[in-house]
Every structure is written in C-alpha cells, then in structure tokens.
Design a protein around this motif. Structure first.
Motif, PDB file in Angstrom:
ATOM      1  N   ASP A 179       0.805  -1.221   0.000  1.00  0.00           N
ATOM      2  CA  ASP A 179       0.000   0.000   0.000  1.00  0.00           C
ATOM      3  C   ASP A 179       0.838   1.271   0.000  1.00  0.00           C
ATOM      4  OD1 ASP A 179      -2.370  -1.438   0.050  1.00  0.00           O
ATOM      5  OD2 ASP A 179      -2.390  -1.534   2.241  1.00  0.00           O
ATOM      6  N   PHE A 180       2.081   1.190  -0.451  1.00  0.00           N
ATOM      7  CA  PHE A 180       2.952   2.362  -0.434  1.00  0.00           C
ATOM      8  C   PHE A 180       2.564   3.348  -1.520  1.00  0.00           C
ATOM      9  CE2 PHE A 180       6.680   4.502  -2.263  1.00  0.00           C
ATOM     10  CZ  PHE A 180       7.035   5.290  -1.180  1.00  0.00           C
ATOM     11  N   SER A 181       2.326   4.577  -1.126  1.00  0.00           N
ATOM     12  CA  SER A 181       2.174   5.700  -2.047  1.00  0.00           C
ATOM     13  C   SER A 181       2.409   6.980  -1.258  1.00  0.00           C
ATOM     14  CB  SER A 181       0.798   5.727  -2.707  1.00  0.00           C
ATOM     15  OG  SER A 181      -0.189   6.028  -1.759  1.00  0.00           O
ATOM     16  N   ALA A 182       3.062   7.935  -1.883  1.00  0.00           N
ATOM     17  CA  ALA A 182       3.352   9.191  -1.198  1.00  0.00           C
ATOM     18  C   ALA A 182       3.554  10.303  -2.218  1.00  0.00           C
ATOM     19  CB  ALA A 182       4.602   9.044  -0.340  1.00  0.00           C
ATOM     20  N   ASP A 183       3.193  11.519  -1.806  1.00  0.00           N
ATOM     21  CA  ASP A 183       3.400  12.718  -2.623  1.00  0.00           C
ATOM     22  C   ASP A 183       4.606  13.474  -2.094  1.00  0.00           C
ATOM     23  OD1 ASP A 183       1.206  12.275  -4.233  1.00  0.00           O
ATOM     24  OD2 ASP A 183      -0.143  13.443  -2.977  1.00  0.00           O
ATOM     25  N   TYR A 184       5.372  14.044  -3.016  1.00  0.00           N
ATOM     26  CA  TYR A 184       6.581  14.788  -2.669  1.00  0.00           C
ATOM     27  C   TYR A 184       6.590  16.109  -3.426  1.00  0.00           C
ATOM     28  CZ  TYR A 184       8.059  10.308  -0.830  1.00  0.00           C
ATOM     29  OH  TYR A 184       8.114   9.140  -0.126  1.00  0.00           O
ATOM     30  N   ASP A 185       7.321  17.077  -2.883  1.00  0.00           N
ATOM     31  CA  ASP A 185       7.428  18.385  -3.525  1.00  0.00           C
ATOM     32  C   ASP A 185       8.470  18.406  -4.639  1.00  0.00           C
ATOM     33  OD1 ASP A 185       5.449  19.561  -1.973  1.00  0.00           O
ATOM     34  OD2 ASP A 185       6.864  20.122  -0.404  1.00  0.00           O
ATOM     35  N   THR A 186       9.475  17.519  -4.560  1.00  0.00           N
ATOM     36  CA  THR A 186      10.524  17.496  -5.580  1.00  0.00           C
ATOM     37  C   THR A 186      10.589  16.128  -6.241  1.00  0.00           C
ATOM     38  OG1 THR A 186      12.266  16.803  -4.060  1.00  0.00           O
ATOM     39  CG2 THR A 186      11.908  19.180  -4.299  1.00  0.00           C
ATOM     40  N   ARG A 187      11.000  16.116  -7.464  1.00  0.00           N
ATOM     41  CA  ARG A 187      11.154  14.872  -8.213  1.00  0.00           C
ATOM     42  C   ARG A 187      12.264  14.001  -7.606  1.00  0.00           C
ATOM     43  NH1 ARG A 187       8.419  12.375 -12.580  1.00  0.00           N
ATOM     44  NH2 ARG A 187       9.827  10.809 -13.353  1.00  0.00           N
ATOM     45  N   ALA A 188      13.330  14.648  -7.143  1.00  0.00           N
ATOM     46  CA  ALA A 188      14.442  13.908  -6.541  1.00  0.00           C
ATOM     47  C   ALA A 188      13.988  13.145  -5.297  1.00  0.00           C
ATOM     48  CB  ALA A 188      15.571  14.864  -6.190  1.00  0.00           C
ATOM     49  N   ALA A 189      13.139  13.736  -4.493  1.00  0.00           N
ATOM     50  CA  ALA A 189      12.650  13.065  -3.286  1.00  0.00           C
ATOM     51  C   ALA A 189      11.783  11.861  -3.648  1.00  0.00           C
ATOM     52  CB  ALA A 189      11.861  14.039  -2.432  1.00  0.00           C
ATOM     53  N   ALA A 190      10.948  11.997  -4.661  1.00  0.00           N
ATOM     54  CA  ALA A 190      10.102  10.881  -5.092  1.00  0.00           C
ATOM     55  C   ALA A 190      10.943   9.744  -5.653  1.00  0.00           C
ATOM     56  CB  ALA A 190       9.095  11.358  -6.133  1.00  0.00           C
ATOM     57  N   GLU A 191      11.977  10.062  -6.431  1.00  0.00           N
ATOM     58  CA  GLU A 191      12.839   9.021  -6.986  1.00  0.00           C
ATOM     59  C   GLU A 191      13.675   8.353  -5.896  1.00  0.00           C
ATOM     60  OE1 GLU A 191      15.061  10.307 -10.382  1.00  0.00           O
ATOM     61  OE2 GLU A 191      13.261  10.988 -11.426  1.00  0.00           O
ATOM     62  N   LEU A 192      14.106   9.106  -4.893  1.00  0.00           N
ATOM     63  CA  LEU A 192      14.835   8.513  -3.773  1.00  0.00           C
ATOM     64  C   LEU A 192      13.942   7.549  -3.000  1.00  0.00           C
ATOM     65  CD1 LEU A 192      17.377   8.361  -2.026  1.00  0.00           C
ATOM     66  CD2 LEU A 192      16.441  10.265  -0.702  1.00  0.00           C
ATOM     67  N   ALA A 193      12.697   7.932  -2.775  1.00  0.00           N
ATOM     68  CA  ALA A 193      11.758   7.044  -2.093  1.00  0.00           C
ATOM     69  C   ALA A 193      11.535   5.771  -2.903  1.00  0.00           C
ATOM     70  CB  ALA A 193      10.433   7.757  -1.863  1.00  0.00           C
ATOM     71  N   ALA A 194      11.481   5.892  -4.215  1.00  0.00           N
ATOM     72  CA  ALA A 194      11.289   4.716  -5.077  1.00  0.00           C
ATOM     73  C   ALA A 194      12.501   3.791  -5.022  1.00  0.00           C
ATOM     74  CB  ALA A 194      11.035   5.163  -6.514  1.00  0.00           C
ATOM     75  N   ARG A 195      13.682   4.371  -5.002  1.00  0.00           N
ATOM     76  CA  ARG A 195      14.902   3.551  -4.969  1.00  0.00           C
ATOM     77  C   ARG A 195      15.098   2.844  -3.630  1.00  0.00           C
ATOM     78  NH1 ARG A 195      17.003   5.270  -9.648  1.00  0.00           N
ATOM     79  NH2 ARG A 195      17.075   7.483 -10.077  1.00  0.00           N
ATOM     80  N   THR A 196      14.656   3.458  -2.539  1.00  0.00           N
ATOM     81  CA  THR A 196      14.886   2.877  -1.213  1.00  0.00           C
ATOM     82  C   THR A 196      13.686   2.088  -0.685  1.00  0.00           C
ATOM     83  OG1 THR A 196      14.167   4.935  -0.157  1.00  0.00           O
ATOM     84  CG2 THR A 196      16.533   4.686  -0.590  1.00  0.00           C
ATOM     85  N   HIS A 197      12.577   2.059  -1.411  1.00  0.00           N
ATOM     86  CA  HIS A 197      11.382   1.336  -0.946  1.00  0.00           C
ATOM     87  C   HIS A 197      11.608  -0.165  -0.959  1.00  0.00           C
ATOM     88  CE1 HIS A 197       7.272   0.092  -0.418  1.00  0.00           C
ATOM     89  NE2 HIS A 197       7.331  -0.591  -1.541  1.00  0.00           N
ATOM     90  N   ARG A 198      11.198  -0.812   0.114  1.00  0.00           N
ATOM     91  CA  ARG A 198      11.233  -2.263   0.212  1.00  0.00           C
ATOM     92  C   ARG A 198       9.841  -2.753   0.554  1.00  0.00           C
ATOM     93  NH1 ARG A 198      14.873  -1.639  -2.428  1.00  0.00           N
ATOM     94  NH2 ARG A 198      17.052  -1.581  -1.829  1.00  0.00           N
ATOM     95  N   CYS A 199       9.275  -3.588  -0.288  1.00  0.00           N
ATOM     96  CA  CYS A 199       7.934  -4.113  -0.044  1.00  0.00           C
ATOM     97  C   CYS A 199       7.952  -5.089   1.134  1.00  0.00           C
ATOM     98  CB  CYS A 199       7.407  -4.853  -1.267  1.00  0.00           C
ATOM     99  SG  CYS A 199       7.088  -3.789  -2.665  1.00  0.00           S
ATOM    100  N   PRO A 200       6.991  -5.007   2.018  1.00  0.00           N
ATOM    101  CA  PRO A 200       6.957  -5.935   3.151  1.00  0.00           C
ATOM    102  C   PRO A 200       6.566  -7.353   2.744  1.00  0.00           C
ATOM    103  CG  PRO A 200       5.073  -4.469   3.216  1.00  0.00           C
ATOM    104  CD  PRO A 200       5.956  -3.995   2.097  1.00  0.00           C
ATOM    105  N   PHE A 201       6.021  -7.542   1.557  1.00  0.00           N
ATOM    106  CA  PHE A 201       5.543  -8.851   1.124  1.00  0.00           C
ATOM    107  C   PHE A 201       6.446  -9.544   0.138  1.00  0.00           C
ATOM    108  CE2 PHE A 201       1.770  -6.434   2.343  1.00  0.00           C
ATOM    109  CZ  PHE A 201       1.320  -7.247   3.353  1.00  0.00           C
ATOM    110  N   ARG A 202       7.620  -9.005  -0.148  1.00  0.00           N
ATOM    111  CA  ARG A 202       8.504  -9.624  -1.133  1.00  0.00           C
ATOM    112  C   ARG A 202       9.427 -10.604  -0.486  1.00  0.00           C
ATOM    113  NH1 ARG A 202      10.979  -5.878  -5.447  1.00  0.00           N
ATOM    114  NH2 ARG A 202      10.426  -7.496  -6.870  1.00  0.00           N
TER     115      ARG A 202
END
Length: 61
Positions: free
Chosen positions: A38-61
């Motif tokens: 259920d991960f989703s989040a809004d960010y003010d900068t593109r860099a912050a959104a891409e960093l969140a995408a790179r560091t996200h780890r799914c709890p079900f994987r």
C-alpha cells in the motif's frame, strides 16, 4: 478527482509520476505496484520521489 500524470518512470515495482494537485501546484508521486503493498506518497521534488522509489522495500517480497 482524476489526476493526469506525466513524465512517468518505473524504478523496480515503484512508479514515479508528476501531476498537478487541486490547487495547481506540481506534485511528484511514488506508488508501489506490487500486490498487497500500500505504499504511495506525494513529494514536492522529483528527486525526493525518486529517492523514495529507490529505497522502498515491499513488506511482502
């Protein structure tokens, strides 16, 4: 409210897109497309959104 995303990229199971919010401001959203994640989040900068995408780890994987 329907958002029109543009400039969408995929980093692993996470998609990052840019859209305008209801006040006309630019927001960058990161959303995980993996089942049961259920991960989703809004960010003010593109860099912050891409960093969140790179560091996200799914709890079900």
């Amino acid at each position: 409210m329907l958002r029109r995303f543009r400039n969408i990229i995929r980093i692993g199971p996470v998609r990052v897109g840019t859209a305008n919010d209801h006040r006309g401001r630019v927001k960058h959203t990161a959303v995980c497309t993996a089942p049961r994640c259920d991960f989703s989040a809004d960010y003010d900068t593109r860099a912050a959104a891409e960093l969140a995408a790179r560091t996200h780890r799914c709890p079900f994987r």
